[in-house]
Enzyme design. Structure first.
Site, PDB file in Angstrom:
ATOM      1  N   HIS A 157     -15.619 -10.717 -87.776  1.00 32.41           N
ATOM      2  CA  HIS A 157     -15.177 -11.250 -89.071  1.00 32.41           C
ATOM      3  C   HIS A 157     -16.348 -11.271 -90.064  1.00 32.41           C
ATOM      4  O   HIS A 157     -16.200 -10.852 -91.218  1.00 32.41           O
ATOM      5  CB  HIS A 157     -14.602 -12.657 -88.891  1.00 32.41           C
ATOM      6  CG  HIS A 157     -14.356 -13.382 -90.176  1.00 32.41           C
ATOM      7  ND1 HIS A 157     -13.123 -13.404 -90.795  1.00 32.41           N
ATOM      8  CD2 HIS A 157     -15.185 -14.096 -90.983  1.00 32.41           C
ATOM      9  CE1 HIS A 157     -13.227 -14.107 -91.922  1.00 32.41           C
ATOM     10  NE2 HIS A 157     -14.461 -14.532 -92.065  1.00 32.41           N
ATOM     11  N   GLU A 158     -17.513 -11.738 -89.602  1.00 35.12           N
ATOM     12  CA  GLU A 158     -18.683 -11.776 -90.496  1.00 35.12           C
ATOM     13  C   GLU A 158     -19.106 -10.354 -90.886  1.00 35.12           C
ATOM     14  O   GLU A 158     -19.512 -10.118 -92.037  1.00 35.12           O
ATOM     15  CB  GLU A 158     -19.843 -12.543 -89.857  1.00 35.12           C
ATOM     16  CG  GLU A 158     -19.530 -14.004 -89.504  1.00 35.12           C
ATOM     17  CD  GLU A 158     -18.893 -14.803 -90.630  1.00 35.12           C
ATOM     18  OE1 GLU A 158     -19.098 -14.490 -91.807  1.00 35.12           O
ATOM     19  OE2 GLU A 158     -18.151 -15.753 -90.320  1.00 35.12           O
ATOM     20  N   HIS A 198     -19.052  -6.110 -98.784  1.00 35.56           N
ATOM     21  CA  HIS A 198     -20.203  -6.034 -99.670  1.00 35.56           C
ATOM     22  C   HIS A 198     -20.612  -4.574 -99.867  1.00 35.56           C
ATOM     23  O   HIS A 198     -20.852  -4.125-100.996  1.00 35.56           O
ATOM     24  CB  HIS A 198     -21.352  -6.842 -99.066  1.00 35.56           C
ATOM     25  CG  HIS A 198     -22.423  -7.182-100.063  1.00 35.56           C
ATOM     26  ND1 HIS A 198     -23.628  -7.709 -99.699  1.00 35.56           N
ATOM     27  CD2 HIS A 198     -22.463  -7.064-101.416  1.00 35.56           C
ATOM     28  CE1 HIS A 198     -24.374  -7.906-100.775  1.00 35.56           C
ATOM     29  NE2 HIS A 198     -23.685  -7.524-101.836  1.00 35.56           N
ATOM     30  N   HIS A 239     -17.252  -9.162 -93.829  1.00 36.79           N
ATOM     31  CA  HIS A 239     -17.837  -9.517 -95.131  1.00 36.79           C
ATOM     32  C   HIS A 239     -18.946  -8.531 -95.521  1.00 36.79           C
ATOM     33  O   HIS A 239     -19.062  -8.165 -96.695  1.00 36.79           O
ATOM     34  CB  HIS A 239     -18.401 -10.938 -95.100  1.00 36.79           C
ATOM     35  CG  HIS A 239     -17.348 -12.002 -95.031  1.00 36.79           C
ATOM     36  ND1 HIS A 239     -16.284 -12.051 -95.911  1.00 36.79           N
ATOM     37  CD2 HIS A 239     -17.173 -13.050 -94.182  1.00 36.79           C
ATOM     38  CE1 HIS A 239     -15.519 -13.095 -95.610  1.00 36.79           C
ATOM     39  NE2 HIS A 239     -16.028 -13.710 -94.568  1.00 36.79           N
TER      40      HIS A 239
HETATM   41 ZN   LIG Z   1     -15.397 -15.414 -93.658  1.00 37.69          ZN
END
Ligand SMILES: [Zn+2]
Length: 230
Positions: free
Chosen positions: A94-95, A102, A98
């Site tokens: 999940h991270e 980006h 991100h």
């Molecule tokens: Zn998150």
């Protein structure tokens, strides 16, 4: 009415938090058959996507995992960094979601980054204004309540918009994570995938709860500003 709002939103947030803690407690004990750690999975995902300027670090605390776009650092809580559970892999992926947002200049992530400054200012004001009003009352100052309610509504509105922008950012990161973990074989189909998905879905609920709470407070102050006008 403010008490109903306070207790209602508090209960909603606690419920979402409790559901997350329970799902995480359960699935952080389910090992993924791939045998990979959260950090290994995260590094593979970054490598697969040609992301070389993001570094992965372990941090203390439980569920403190986050991606910091300003430092390009992927912070994983120790339990997820070293862990080999389906929950650890889900959170790590999940991270990475991100970091991928980006890299690909995903618009809602950029809106969210742009709104951080204004949101911090607005949430600071939300604490200061009622306190200043209360203190001022004791030294005999008289405030224009409509003005105070209007400023509170504006600040709450900024926070509410921020929580709203957060929703697509979080849902998108989780849907990327589920796809990637399945395609790279880090999480096996069936029970492992179901457990990993459960953790990510429940984590998303905490963001939904935060948005509903800020929306309720925003409407409350808007109503107060309107009613004190008449
Ligand atoms: Zn998150």
């Amino acid at each position: 009415m403010i008490w109903i709002l306070f207790i209602g939103t508090m209960a909603l947030s606690l419920l979402a938090m409790l559901m997350l803690k329970m799902a995480y407690a359960k699935y952080s004990k389910m090992p993924a058959s791939s045998g990979l750690t959260g950090a290994e999975v995260a590094q593979r995902i970054l490598d697969m996507n040609g992301i070389r300027d993001v570094t992965i670090h372990a941090i203390s605390g439980s569920l403190t995992d986050h991606y910091d776009p300003t430092q390009k650092t992927l912070m994983l809580s120790e339990e997820n960094y070293y862990g080999r559970s389906v929950a650890a892999l889900g959170v790590a992926a999940h991270e990475c979601g991100h970091a991928l947002q980006h890299q690909q200049a995903y618009a809602p992530l950029h809106w969210r980054m742009a709104a951080v400054g204004a949101t911090n200012f607005a949430s600071g004001m939300l604490y200061i204004i009622p306190f200043a009003g209360f203190a001022g009352h004791f030294i005999g100052l008289h405030f224009n309540y409509q003005l105070i309610a209007t400023i509170m509504a504006l600040c709450m509105g900024v926070v509410m918009v921020f929580q709203l922008i957060t929703l697509p950012v979080e849902f998108d990161a989780s849907s990327r994570a589920k796809k990637i973990l399945g395609s790279m074989g880090a999480v096996a189909p069936g029970a492992e995938t179901a457990g990993m998905s459960r953790v990510l879905d429940v984590a998303a609920l905490t963001y939904v709860a935060a948005f509903i709470s800020s929306l309720a407070y925003f409407l409350y102050y808007l109503l107060r500003a309107q009613s004190s006008r008449n």
